[in-house]
Write a protein that holds these residues in place. Structure first.
Motif, PDB file in Angstrom:
ATOM      1  N   ALA A  74       0.770  -1.257   0.059  1.00  0.00           N
ATOM      2  CA  ALA A  74       0.078  -0.097   0.088  1.00  0.00           C
ATOM      3  C   ALA A  74       1.019   1.349  -0.067  1.00  0.00           C
ATOM      4  O   ALA A  74       0.510   2.159  -0.669  1.00  0.00           O
ATOM      5  CB  ALA A  74      -0.889   0.150   1.146  1.00  0.00           C
ATOM      6  N   GLY A  75       1.993   1.243   0.724  1.00  0.00           N
ATOM      7  CA  GLY A  75       2.873   2.284   0.851  1.00  0.00           C
ATOM      8  C   GLY A  75       3.539   2.524  -0.562  1.00  0.00           C
ATOM      9  O   GLY A  75       3.634   3.701  -0.991  1.00  0.00           O
ATOM     10  N   THR A  76       3.890   1.551  -1.068  1.00  0.00           N
ATOM     11  CA  THR A  76       4.474   1.699  -2.457  1.00  0.00           C
ATOM     12  C   THR A  76       3.796   2.158  -3.472  1.00  0.00           C
ATOM     13  O   THR A  76       4.154   3.146  -4.134  1.00  0.00           O
ATOM     14  CB  THR A  76       5.325   0.238  -2.782  1.00  0.00           C
ATOM     15  N   VAL A  77       2.579   1.758  -3.482  1.00  0.00           N
ATOM     16  CA  VAL A  77       1.634   2.036  -4.331  1.00  0.00           C
ATOM     17  C   VAL A  77       1.326   3.398  -4.374  1.00  0.00           C
ATOM     18  O   VAL A  77       1.324   4.420  -5.245  1.00  0.00           O
ATOM     19  CB  VAL A  77       0.127   1.426  -4.468  1.00  0.00           C
ATOM     20  N   TYR A  78       1.204   4.094  -3.061  1.00  0.00           N
ATOM     21  CA  TYR A  78       0.842   5.364  -2.901  1.00  0.00           C
ATOM     22  C   TYR A  78       1.939   6.452  -3.185  1.00  0.00           C
ATOM     23  O   TYR A  78       1.804   7.432  -3.819  1.00  0.00           O
ATOM     24  CB  TYR A  78       0.605   5.783  -1.469  1.00  0.00           C
ATOM     25  N   LEU A  79       3.189   5.927  -2.839  1.00  0.00           N
ATOM     26  CA  LEU A  79       4.499   6.621  -3.264  1.00  0.00           C
ATOM     27  C   LEU A  79       4.529   6.830  -4.809  1.00  0.00           C
ATOM     28  O   LEU A  79       4.861   7.860  -5.147  1.00  0.00           O
ATOM     29  CB  LEU A  79       5.802   5.895  -2.846  1.00  0.00           C
ATOM     30  N   PHE A  80       4.081   5.731  -5.565  1.00  0.00           N
ATOM     31  CA  PHE A  80       4.140   5.769  -6.688  1.00  0.00           C
ATOM     32  C   PHE A  80       3.169   6.733  -7.516  1.00  0.00           C
ATOM     33  O   PHE A  80       3.298   7.663  -8.681  1.00  0.00           O
ATOM     34  CB  PHE A  80       4.073   4.233  -7.687  1.00  0.00           C
ATOM     35  N   TYR A  81       1.915   6.865  -6.943  1.00  0.00           N
ATOM     36  CA  TYR A  81       0.900   7.631  -7.228  1.00  0.00           C
ATOM     37  C   TYR A  81       1.495   9.182  -6.822  1.00  0.00           C
ATOM     38  O   TYR A  81       1.090  10.105  -7.973  1.00  0.00           O
ATOM     39  CB  TYR A  81      -0.414   7.486  -6.299  1.00  0.00           C
ATOM     40  N   LEU A  82       1.977   9.413  -5.770  1.00  0.00           N
ATOM     41  CA  LEU A  82       2.691  10.877  -5.571  1.00  0.00           C
ATOM     42  C   LEU A  82       3.552  11.016  -6.643  1.00  0.00           C
ATOM     43  O   LEU A  82       3.711  12.406  -7.023  1.00  0.00           O
ATOM     44  CB  LEU A  82       3.287  10.768  -4.256  1.00  0.00           C
ATOM     45  N   ALA A  83       4.387  10.025  -7.111  1.00  0.00           N
ATOM     46  CA  ALA A  83       5.515  10.247  -7.917  1.00  0.00           C
ATOM     47  C   ALA A  83       4.967  10.679  -9.279  1.00  0.00           C
ATOM     48  O   ALA A  83       5.257  11.550 -10.018  1.00  0.00           O
ATOM     49  CB  ALA A  83       6.342   9.267  -8.120  1.00  0.00           C
ATOM     50  N   TRP A  84       3.759   9.909  -9.716  1.00  0.00           N
ATOM     51  CA  TRP A  84       3.066  10.400 -11.031  1.00  0.00           C
ATOM     52  C   TRP A  84       2.325  11.671 -10.896  1.00  0.00           C
ATOM     53  O   TRP A  84       2.628  12.363 -11.802  1.00  0.00           O
ATOM     54  CB  TRP A  84       1.933   9.376 -11.157  1.00  0.00           C
ATOM     55  N   GLU A  85       1.809  12.096  -9.750  1.00  0.00           N
ATOM     56  CA  GLU A  85       1.168  13.121  -9.594  1.00  0.00           C
ATOM     57  C   GLU A  85       2.103  14.469  -9.799  1.00  0.00           C
ATOM     58  O   GLU A  85       2.006  15.441 -10.348  1.00  0.00           O
ATOM     59  CB  GLU A  85       0.347  13.425  -8.466  1.00  0.00           C
ATOM     60  N   THR A  86       3.255  14.232  -9.076  1.00  0.00           N
ATOM     61  CA  THR A  86       4.427  15.231  -9.046  1.00  0.00           C
ATOM     62  C   THR A  86       4.853  15.547 -10.488  1.00  0.00           C
ATOM     63  O   THR A  86       5.348  16.425 -11.077  1.00  0.00           O
ATOM     64  CB  THR A  86       5.535  14.854  -8.156  1.00  0.00           C
ATOM     65  N   TRP A  87       5.133  14.505 -11.327  1.00  0.00           N
ATOM     66  CA  TRP A  87       5.648  14.449 -12.686  1.00  0.00           C
ATOM     67  C   TRP A  87       4.573  15.047 -13.531  1.00  0.00           C
ATOM     68  O   TRP A  87       5.126  16.042 -14.203  1.00  0.00           O
ATOM     69  CB  TRP A  87       5.478  12.870 -13.145  1.00  0.00           C
ATOM     70  N   ARG A  88       3.319  14.823 -13.497  1.00  0.00           N
ATOM     71  CA  ARG A  88       2.475  15.354 -14.370  1.00  0.00           C
ATOM     72  C   ARG A  88       1.778  17.040 -13.899  1.00  0.00           C
ATOM     73  O   ARG A  88       1.278  17.490 -14.561  1.00  0.00           O
ATOM     74  CB  ARG A  88       1.241  14.566 -14.681  1.00  0.00           C
ATOM     75  N   ASP A  89       2.201  17.430 -12.765  1.00  0.00           N
ATOM     76  CA  ASP A  89       1.355  18.286 -11.953  1.00  0.00           C
ATOM     77  C   ASP A  89       1.807  19.718 -12.945  1.00  0.00           C
ATOM     78  O   ASP A  89       2.959  20.133 -13.154  1.00  0.00           O
ATOM     79  CB  ASP A  89       1.983  18.670 -10.621  1.00  0.00           C
ATOM     80  N   GLU A  90       0.898  20.332 -13.389  1.00  0.00           N
ATOM     81  CA  GLU A  90       1.041  21.634 -14.096  1.00  0.00           C
ATOM     82  C   GLU A  90       0.374  22.860 -13.501  1.00  0.00           C
ATOM     83  O   GLU A  90      -0.312  23.725 -14.043  1.00  0.00           O
ATOM     84  CB  GLU A  90       0.422  21.584 -15.728  1.00  0.00           C
ATOM     85  N   THR A  91       0.419  22.806 -12.127  1.00  0.00           N
ATOM     86  CA  THR A  91      -0.259  23.889 -11.453  1.00  0.00           C
ATOM     87  C   THR A  91       0.277  25.293 -11.689  1.00  0.00           C
ATOM     88  O   THR A  91       1.576  25.362 -11.866  1.00  0.00           O
ATOM     89  CB  THR A  91      -0.321  23.598 -10.034  1.00  0.00           C
TER      90      THR A  91
END
Length: 206
Positions: A74-91
């Motif tokens: 669960a921790g690994t999946v969530y960290l990957f989610y944060l990594a993906w969100e950080t990568w694509r963030d265009e705020t």
């Protein structure tokens, strides 16, 4: 003993981990207020894990291969989610765009909290390292809570320093292309940390 414990906690907190990369990326992309909200969530998450360890729940999880593997995945999946969100963030990164409202701060707080509730590094620290600094005889719940409070305080100080440094560097990285590149480097770091924790937290075979 206390000096050794403080040195150990500080060394662990200065070792690259999910909090360091996430807080830096969040602050660069969304501003200091977002980073501070996440720091508060991280502190609460660490405190919850520490209290769970002091009351024996974390040891129960560590003793159960099913629960432990569920936590690490669960921790690994969530960290990957944060990594993906950080990568694509265009705020939007202008001062007006990154100010954020109360709902944004609440969201960043919850993410910081969840990141640490599912943080294998934090779980390993409270289960495997902190107990070594407890009295060998007659260790009490109070002793565990005191050491937990010290570790959360040190961790929060380090996290605040990361957020303030990232906020200071933001003007230097405010150009969209430069900011995007920095954020993606941090995203790759988060993904790498996720893979490293997944491997490091694996239970011994057999």
């Amino acid at each position: 003993m206390l000096t050794s414990y403080l040195a150990t906690v500080l060394l662990i907190e200065l070792t690259p981990g999910p909090n360091m990369a996430y807080l830096a990326a969040l602050t660069l992309g969304h501003g200091r207020r977002a980073g501070l909200a996440a720091v508060a969530g991280v502190a609460l998450g660490l405190a919850l894990i520490g209290v769970a360890a002091a009351t024996g729940f974390a040891a129960l999880v560590a003793a159960s291969p099913v629960l432990w593997n569920a936590l690490r995945w669960a921790g690994t999946v969530y960290l990957f989610y944060l990594a993906w969100e950080t990568w694509r963030d265009e705020t939007e990164t202008s001062p007006a765009g990154i100010a954020g409202g109360p709902s944004d701060q609440h969201r960043f707080f919850l993410r910081g909290l969840l990141t640490n509730v599912l943080n294998p590094k934090a779980a390993l620290f409270y289960v495997a390292i902190l107990p070594r600094f407890l009295p060998e005889e007659n260790a009490s719940l109070h002793d565990g809570l005191v050491l937990t409070g010290i570790s959360v305080t040190v961790a929060t100080a380090v996290h605040l320093a990361i957020v303030l440094l990232a906020a200071t560097l933001h003007p230097l990285l405010s150009q969209p292309a430069r900011l995007r590149g920095t954020r993606r480097v941090l995203a790759i770091a988060l993904a790498g940390i996720a893979l490293w924790f997944l491997r490091a937290s694996a239970l011994p075979a057999g």
